[in-house]
Design a protein around this motif. Structure first.
Motif, PDB file in Angstrom:
ATOM      1  N   PRO A   2       0.914  -1.329  -0.013  1.00 17.80           N
ATOM      2  CA  PRO A   2       0.017   0.022  -0.017  1.00 17.80           C
ATOM      3  C   PRO A   2       0.858   1.329   0.092  1.00 17.80           C
ATOM      4  O   PRO A   2       0.334   2.085   0.041  1.00 17.80           O
ATOM      5  CB  PRO A   2      -0.882  -0.229   1.380  1.00 17.80           C
ATOM      6  N   PHE A   3       1.966   1.164   0.068  1.00 15.26           N
ATOM      7  CA  PHE A   3       3.189   2.389   0.464  1.00 15.26           C
ATOM      8  C   PHE A   3       4.166   2.431  -0.833  1.00 15.26           C
ATOM      9  O   PHE A   3       4.642   3.529  -1.173  1.00 15.26           O
ATOM     10  CB  PHE A   3       3.603   2.139   1.808  1.00 15.26           C
ATOM     11  N   MET A   4       5.000   1.263  -0.986  1.00 17.10           N
ATOM     12  CA  MET A   4       6.033   1.272  -1.572  1.00 17.10           C
ATOM     13  C   MET A   4       5.836   0.595  -3.379  1.00 17.10           C
ATOM     14  O   MET A   4       4.626   0.351  -3.439  1.00 17.10           O
ATOM     15  CB  MET A   4       7.049   0.295  -1.380  1.00 17.10           C
ATOM     16  N   GLY A   5       6.558   1.196  -4.266  1.00 14.28           N
ATOM     17  CA  GLY A   5       6.222   0.740  -5.705  1.00 14.28           C
ATOM     18  C   GLY A   5       7.233   1.328  -6.483  1.00 14.28           C
ATOM     19  O   GLY A   5       8.000   2.093  -6.041  1.00 14.28           O
ATOM     20  N   PRO A   6       7.026   1.401  -7.741  1.00 10.40           N
ATOM     21  CA  PRO A   6       7.861   1.845  -8.835  1.00 10.40           C
ATOM     22  C   PRO A   6       7.788   3.230  -9.391  1.00 10.40           C
ATOM     23  O   PRO A   6       8.252   3.657 -10.282  1.00 10.40           O
ATOM     24  CB  PRO A   6       7.625   0.751  -9.975  1.00 10.40           C
ATOM     25  N   PHE A   7       7.303   4.111  -8.388  1.00 10.83           N
ATOM     26  CA  PHE A   7       6.930   5.439  -8.679  1.00 10.83           C
ATOM     27  C   PHE A   7       8.474   5.960  -9.365  1.00 10.83           C
ATOM     28  O   PHE A   7       8.544   7.111 -10.054  1.00 10.83           O
ATOM     29  CB  PHE A   7       6.379   6.373  -7.501  1.00 10.83           C
ATOM     30  N   ALA A   8       9.548   5.988  -8.373  1.00 11.91           N
ATOM     31  CA  ALA A   8      10.828   6.490  -8.892  1.00 11.91           C
ATOM     32  C   ALA A   8      11.350   6.071  -9.879  1.00 11.91           C
ATOM     33  O   ALA A   8      12.405   6.536 -10.453  1.00 11.91           O
ATOM     34  CB  ALA A   8      11.823   6.077  -7.727  1.00 11.91           C
ATOM     35  N   LYS A   9      10.674   4.929 -10.829  1.00 14.15           N
ATOM     36  CA  LYS A   9      11.248   4.532 -12.080  1.00 14.15           C
ATOM     37  C   LYS A   9      12.645   4.093 -11.968  1.00 14.15           C
ATOM     38  O   LYS A   9      12.949   3.061 -11.048  1.00 14.15           O
ATOM     39  CB  LYS A   9      10.978   5.431 -13.230  1.00 14.15           C
ATOM     40  N   ASN A  44      12.884  11.276  -7.632  1.00 13.12           N
ATOM     41  CA  ASN A  44      12.436  10.143  -7.352  1.00 13.12           C
ATOM     42  C   ASN A  44      11.004  10.159  -6.902  1.00 13.12           C
ATOM     43  O   ASN A  44      10.025   9.214  -7.127  1.00 13.12           O
ATOM     44  CB  ASN A  44      13.022   9.607  -5.881  1.00 13.12           C
ATOM     45  N   TYR A  45      10.293  11.374  -6.814  1.00 16.76           N
ATOM     46  CA  TYR A  45       8.878  11.629  -6.774  1.00 16.76           C
ATOM     47  C   TYR A  45       8.513  12.734  -7.606  1.00 16.76           C
ATOM     48  O   TYR A  45       7.520  13.209  -7.317  1.00 16.76           O
ATOM     49  CB  TYR A  45       8.599  11.506  -5.289  1.00 16.76           C
TER      50      TYR A  45
END
Length: 330
Positions: free
Chosen positions: A260-267, A311-312
């Protein structure tokens, strides 16, 4: 997308008249699937005594909007008798704690930190102070005004060099003020797992790492700085976390179906350093929005230096960095 403040009055370790309530959101970790969560705690004075084990309390599951599965328990502590004679249990002072999660399909995982802890112990331990007294700000704090951004003369400080030594803090602020400095940027204060760390792999965001002293130590540093006309800017690391951050550690090692919190957003940015937070998740956005407000309101800091913005960053109209900054200050 709108962001909301987390209800910190029900998250972390909250003391009321010697009784402490622990609250933790763990989306998709349900008792209906056979999961169980406990909190293990011990007085700080007892933590290295082999004959005094941590006390463990089972937490109850409920569903709470907007994130779902919520675990909590209320533990009477003040004045309650210790199980082992000579233990400091039941007395005032600092207690350290951590969570344990059991997944019936994978096994148990101990040493889960509290993502909303306000204090920290050594290593991967959260903490709270039984009988905690809020800091009393100086009278002049009410009239403090942050200098305009264009007027800042900035000096970077590694707080590890001061760590609770308030006399050195007074001397430093007087010296910097005499130089014409009117703002200090403090390197990361967030909790980290390693005893030697610059602070860029955080595992706890709502307080000052135990290496740097107590909450009141940093509050007094800010108070002293403001008395000398110096603003305090803190380094904020939101685009990635350390591997021991609760929402990475628990969901990865216990193999839950979704995070619910971590993921590949930072590519691909800094993929070898830290683990990417996912600002496409509502919990992530709300969490860091709440972290910002906590530091502004509880510690009276004047602003943030955001680390590793790529990163974001997802554009000026995205849900990442630009949205966080706008929502914080609007």
């Amino acid at each position: 997308m709108a962001v909301n403040l987390l209800p910190l009055a029900t998250l972390g370790a909250i003391e009321t008249n010697g009784t402490v309530t622990f609250g933790l959101w763990l989306p998709w970790v349900s008792n209906a699937d056979g999961n169980s969560v406990t909190v293990k705690l011990i007085h700080e004075h007892d933590q290295f005594l082999q004959n005094v084990p941590a006390r463990e309390f089972p937490m109850a599951h409920s569903m709470r909007a907007p994130y779902g599965d919520f675990w909590s328990v209320t533990v009477p502590i003040a004045g309650t008798p210790p199980i082992i004679s000579g233990s400091a249990w039941g007395t005032a002072g600092r207690y350290v704690y951590r969570y344990r999660i059991n997944n019936p399909n994978v096994g148990g995982l101990d040493w889960i930190i509290d993502p909303c802890a306000r204090e920290f112990g050594v290593g991967k331990l959260s903490a709270f102070t039984l009988g905690y007294q809020p800091y009393g700000w100086s009278v002049s704090e009410a009239s403090w005004h942050t200098p305009a951004l264009v007027d800042l003369t900035l000096y970077e400080v590694n707080i590890a060099e001061l760590g609770g030594d308030l006399e050195r803090t007074r001397d430093l602020m007087a010296y910097l003020s005499d130089l014409g400095v009117n703002a200090v940027e403090v390197m990361p204060l967030s909790n980290v797992a390693a005893s030697v760390d610059w602070g860029y792999l955080p595992i706890g965001y709502f307080g000052v790492d135990e290496r740097f002293g107590k909450r009141s130590d940093f509050q007094q540093l800010v108070d002293i700085a403001h008395q000398h006309g110096i603003a305090v800017i803190v380094d904020a690391v939101y685009g990635h976390t350390g591997v021991d951050f609760a929402y990475y550690d628990a969901y990865t090692r216990l193999q839950y179906r979704e995070n619910p919190f971590m993921g590949p957003f930072a590519k691909d940015y800094f993929s070898s350093f830290g683990k990417s937070t996912d600002f496409s998740r509502q919990l992530t956005r709300d969490y860091f929005f709440t972290v910002n407000h906590h530091w502004l309101e509880v510690y009276h800091v004047d602003g943030f230096r955001y680390d590793c913005v790529p990163n974001y960053w997802d554009g000026p109209l995205g849900v990442g960095y630009a949205s966080l900054v706008y929502e914080t200050y609007q």
